[in-house]
Design a protein around this motif. Structure first.
Motif, PDB file in Angstrom:
ATOM      1  N   UNK A   1       0.870  -1.172   0.000  1.00  0.00           N
ATOM      2  CA  UNK A   1       0.000   0.000   0.000  1.00  0.00           C
ATOM      3  C   UNK A   1       0.907   1.223   0.000  1.00  0.00           C
ATOM      4  N   UNK A   2       0.663   2.133  -0.937  1.00  0.00           N
ATOM      5  CA  UNK A   2       1.372   3.408  -1.009  1.00  0.00           C
ATOM      6  C   UNK A   2       0.355   4.486  -0.666  1.00  0.00           C
ATOM      7  N   UNK A   3       0.658   5.311   0.331  1.00  0.00           N
ATOM      8  CA  UNK A   3      -0.319   6.301   0.781  1.00  0.00           C
ATOM      9  C   UNK A   3       0.340   7.667   0.931  1.00  0.00           C
ATOM     10  N   UNK A   4      -0.240   8.674   0.247  1.00  0.00           N
ATOM     11  CA  UNK A   4       0.248  10.047   0.375  1.00  0.00           C
ATOM     12  C   UNK A   4      -0.251  10.636   1.687  1.00  0.00           C
ATOM     13  N   UNK A   5       0.626  11.379   2.345  1.00  0.00           N
ATOM     14  CA  UNK A   5       0.234  12.048   3.574  1.00  0.00           C
ATOM     15  C   UNK A   5       1.065  13.319   3.754  1.00  0.00           C
ATOM     16  N   UNK A   6       0.637  14.136   4.668  1.00  0.00           N
ATOM     17  CA  UNK A   6       1.395  15.324   5.051  1.00  0.00           C
ATOM     18  C   UNK A   6       2.071  15.031   6.381  1.00  0.00           C
ATOM     19  N   UNK A   7       3.082  15.807   6.710  1.00  0.00           N
ATOM     20  CA  UNK A   7       3.892  15.502   7.890  1.00  0.00           C
ATOM     21  C   UNK A   7       3.084  15.480   9.188  1.00  0.00           C
TER      22      UNK A   7
ATOM     23  N   UNK B 138      -2.383  -1.184  12.617  1.00  0.00           N
ATOM     24  CA  UNK B 138      -3.594  -1.836  13.137  1.00  0.00           C
ATOM     25  C   UNK B 138      -4.207  -2.777  12.106  1.00  0.00           C
ATOM     26  N   UNK B 139      -3.917  -2.544  10.817  1.00  0.00           N
ATOM     27  CA  UNK B 139      -4.388  -3.413   9.740  1.00  0.00           C
ATOM     28  C   UNK B 139      -3.343  -4.474   9.376  1.00  0.00           C
ATOM     29  N   UNK B 140      -2.333  -4.628  10.249  1.00  0.00           N
ATOM     30  CA  UNK B 140      -1.249  -5.604  10.078  1.00  0.00           C
ATOM     31  C   UNK B 140      -0.371  -5.297   8.870  1.00  0.00           C
ATOM     32  N   UNK B 141      -0.245  -4.022   8.530  1.00  0.00           N
ATOM     33  CA  UNK B 141       0.645  -3.584   7.457  1.00  0.00           C
ATOM     34  C   UNK B 141       1.874  -2.949   8.091  1.00  0.00           C
ATOM     35  N   UNK B 142       3.032  -3.389   7.685  1.00  0.00           N
ATOM     36  CA  UNK B 142       4.293  -2.914   8.259  1.00  0.00           C
ATOM     37  C   UNK B 142       4.886  -1.793   7.404  1.00  0.00           C
ATOM     38  N   UNK B 143       5.367  -0.752   8.072  1.00  0.00           N
ATOM     39  CA  UNK B 143       6.026   0.350   7.378  1.00  0.00           C
ATOM     40  C   UNK B 143       7.304  -0.168   6.728  1.00  0.00           C
ATOM     41  N   UNK B 144       7.524   0.204   5.456  1.00  0.00           N
ATOM     42  CA  UNK B 144       8.703  -0.241   4.720  1.00  0.00           C
ATOM     43  C   UNK B 144       9.619   0.930   4.378  1.00  0.00           C
ATOM     44  N   UNK B 145       9.066   1.967   3.762  1.00  0.00           N
ATOM     45  CA  UNK B 145       9.905   3.032   3.200  1.00  0.00           C
ATOM     46  C   UNK B 145       9.034   4.258   2.949  1.00  0.00           C
ATOM     47  N   UNK B 146       9.661   5.367   2.592  1.00  0.00           N
ATOM     48  CA  UNK B 146       8.909   6.553   2.197  1.00  0.00           C
ATOM     49  C   UNK B 146       9.624   7.254   1.058  1.00  0.00           C
ATOM     50  N   UNK B 147       8.874   8.048   0.367  1.00  0.00           N
ATOM     51  CA  UNK B 147       9.389   8.860  -0.725  1.00  0.00           C
ATOM     52  C   UNK B 147       8.860  10.272  -0.508  1.00  0.00           C
ATOM     53  N   UNK B 148       9.680  11.261  -0.740  1.00  0.00           N
ATOM     54  CA  UNK B 148       9.286  12.656  -0.539  1.00  0.00           C
ATOM     55  C   UNK B 148       9.179  13.346  -1.890  1.00  0.00           C
ATOM     56  N   UNK B 149       8.081  14.053  -2.073  1.00  0.00           N
ATOM     57  CA  UNK B 149       7.915  14.927  -3.234  1.00  0.00           C
ATOM     58  C   UNK B 149       8.185  16.345  -2.756  1.00  0.00           C
ATOM     59  N   UNK B 150       9.355  16.872  -3.108  1.00  0.00           N
ATOM     60  CA  UNK B 150       9.707  18.248  -2.811  1.00  0.00           C
ATOM     61  C   UNK B 150       9.076  19.105  -3.888  1.00  0.00           C
TER      62      UNK B 150
ATOM     63  N   UNK C   4       5.277  16.582   0.200  1.00  0.00           N
ATOM     64  CA  UNK C   4       4.309  15.548   0.533  1.00  0.00           C
ATOM     65  C   UNK C   4       5.083  14.261   0.674  1.00  0.00           C
ATOM     66  N   UNK C   5       4.561  13.349   1.473  1.00  0.00           N
ATOM     67  CA  UNK C   5       5.268  12.110   1.776  1.00  0.00           C
ATOM     68  C   UNK C   5       4.437  10.930   1.291  1.00  0.00           C
ATOM     69  N   UNK C   6       5.065  10.044   0.547  1.00  0.00           N
ATOM     70  CA  UNK C   6       4.435   8.805   0.115  1.00  0.00           C
ATOM     71  C   UNK C   6       4.963   7.694   1.010  1.00  0.00           C
ATOM     72  N   UNK C   7       4.099   7.172   1.888  1.00  0.00           N
ATOM     73  CA  UNK C   7       4.483   6.089   2.784  1.00  0.00           C
ATOM     74  C   UNK C   7       4.211   4.752   2.104  1.00  0.00           C
ATOM     75  N   UNK C   8       5.086   3.786   2.325  1.00  0.00           N
ATOM     76  CA  UNK C   8       4.959   2.460   1.727  1.00  0.00           C
ATOM     77  C   UNK C   8       4.829   1.435   2.845  1.00  0.00           C
ATOM     78  N   UNK C   9       3.777   0.600   2.741  1.00  0.00           N
ATOM     79  CA  UNK C   9       3.518  -0.437   3.726  1.00  0.00           C
ATOM     80  C   UNK C   9       3.429  -1.795   3.029  1.00  0.00           C
ATOM     81  N   UNK C  10       3.820  -2.843   3.754  1.00  0.00           N
ATOM     82  CA  UNK C  10       3.797  -4.200   3.215  1.00  0.00           C
ATOM     83  C   UNK C  10       2.975  -5.084   4.141  1.00  0.00           C
ATOM     84  N   UNK C  11       2.190  -5.970   3.514  1.00  0.00           N
ATOM     85  CA  UNK C  11       1.450  -6.973   4.276  1.00  0.00           C
ATOM     86  C   UNK C  11       1.675  -8.319   3.606  1.00  0.00           C
ATOM     87  N   UNK C  12       2.086  -9.304   4.388  1.00  0.00           N
ATOM     88  CA  UNK C  12       2.267 -10.646   3.854  1.00  0.00           C
ATOM     89  C   UNK C  12       3.497 -10.783   2.982  1.00  0.00           C
TER      90      UNK C  12
END
Length: 148
Positions: A6-12, A24-36, A57-65
């Motif tokens: 899952x890749x999700x855009x968010x603000x700081x 809480x959805x059993x997805x583990x944080x993996x990495x992030x990418x920043x759009x300057x 803006x920050x693109x967070x990356x999560x992995x499940x399974x």
């Protein structure tokens, strides 16, 4: 979802809440990418924030399974790109269009998730896709119509 990314855009200011929600959805944080973000006149965008101005803006990356191939990249974790002026997208969209380099990064990271000739479809899903954005092969895109 039993397995996937899952890749999700968010603000700081929302970053910690998003990480807690995904854990809480059993997805583990993996990495992030920043759009300057840069403005059309090539200055950094200086958007208000409670403590320090925001230019990203920050693109967070999560992995499940497991059970899918992640290709290692030597891609940068920062993309420097222009933000379109709001008057070019605000009438039809809730958020601004994201840089095309983000899609390239995801497709490189997940080489087997793109278009499959046997299935006649891809396995990449974009929610809140931009209506005017070109459709990419292998992606299923959903656009939420903005009612004014």
């Amino acid at each position: 979802m039993t397995a996937g990314l899952v890749f999700m855009w968010t603000h700081k200011l929302l970053q910690a809440d998003v990480v807690r929600m995904m854990e809480a959805l059993d997805c583990k944080y993996v990495e992030n990418l920043v759009w300057f973000k840069k403005s059309i006149n090539n200055d950094m965008l200086d958007q208000p924030s409670p403590y320090i101005s925001s230019t990203k803006e920050i693109l967070l990356m999560f992995k499940k399974g497991d059970g899918f191939e992640l290709r290692h990249q030597r891609s940068p974790d920062v993309i420097i790109d222009f933000e379109l002026p709001p008057q070019q997208w605000i009438a039809q969209e809730f958020t601004e269009p994201k840089p095309q380099a983000v899609y390239d990064m995801i497709e490189t990271l997940l080489p087997k998730a793109g278009y499959n000739d046997e299935l006649k479809r891809g396995r990449l899903l974009e929610l809140w896709a931009k209506r005017a954005s070109p459709r990419r092969e292998g992606w299923i895109a959903f656009h939420q119509r903005k009612h004014i």
